[in-house]
Scaffold this active site. Sequence first.
Site, PDB file in Angstrom:
ATOM      1  N   TYR A   1       0.840  -1.198   0.000  1.00  0.00           N
ATOM      2  CA  TYR A   1       0.000   0.000   0.000  1.00  0.00           C
ATOM      3  C   TYR A   1       0.878   1.252   0.000  1.00  0.00           C
ATOM      4  O   TYR A   1       0.660   2.189  -0.779  1.00  0.00           O
ATOM      5  CB  TYR A   1      -0.907  -0.020   1.221  1.00  0.00           C
TER       6      TYR A   1
ATOM      7  N   LYS B   1       1.157   4.215  -2.854  1.00  0.00           N
ATOM      8  CA  LYS B   1       0.816   5.599  -2.533  1.00  0.00           C
ATOM      9  C   LYS B   1       2.029   6.521  -2.602  1.00  0.00           C
ATOM     10  O   LYS B   1       1.909   7.714  -2.946  1.00  0.00           O
ATOM     11  CB  LYS B   1       0.170   5.663  -1.146  1.00  0.00           C
TER      12      LYS B   1
END
Length: 259
Positions: A163, A167
């Site tokens: 993740y 990002k």
Amino acid sequence: MARLEGKVALVTGGASVPGLGSTTAVRFAQEGARVYLTDRDLDGAEKVAAGIRASGGHAVALHQDVTSEADWDRVMAAIDEAEGRLDVLVNNAGIAVLGMMDTVSTADWQRQIDVNLTSVFQGARRAMAMMRRAGDDGKARGGSIINISSVAGLIGVPGCASYAASKGGVRLLTKVVALEGASDGIRCNSVHPGMIATNIQGVALEDNAANYDATMALIPMGYMGAPDDIANMNLFLASDEARYITGAEMVVDGGMTAR
């Protein structure tokens, strides 16, 4: 107020309620935008769009898998045919594949990158092409691209390897888009939510329950934010009030990254 009057906006990942995409779509419509919201869950997106229309706004729901280039082409073509322009793109669609490094598979990693990062590239490059078209004055129309990143794209968070990578990639991709689009009046900024009370946050907490208390303890304000907190930031960046802001990282996290 009508801060987005006359603007055409596309918001991806708009079906989940409560969610950042659906709340942003509603907020944009309240300020006069002609909103197109997309999601793999077309029924969910249509419910959000119907609510906007019932309140007097303009909204169209379209099916879209943001990992599909064909879907990106179809959605952009539909907006182009109906509106002839695109002023705002919010690359919001995303998933959270969480877990410690030794539990995340390569397939999980790749799926995370495809949905959260590659889709932003696919959307931004198409939006830039539309925003570069000449307006009545012969100059590029310009526009605003808003990429939803995360505080996990700024700081390390245990259990967020794939993740955070996705990002963090969104953060730097945003700066490249900002530089490449500046001369044509195309602004691009990233928004970095902290802990926000959405459906995806609920799933994230379940997947990463072992680190929940530690993560919450990092928020100086002591509570999760609301989807409106992100929608209002997106509204500002979409509006002409932010006309001199590009390549920026807008952090909305209750002070989480101020330490």
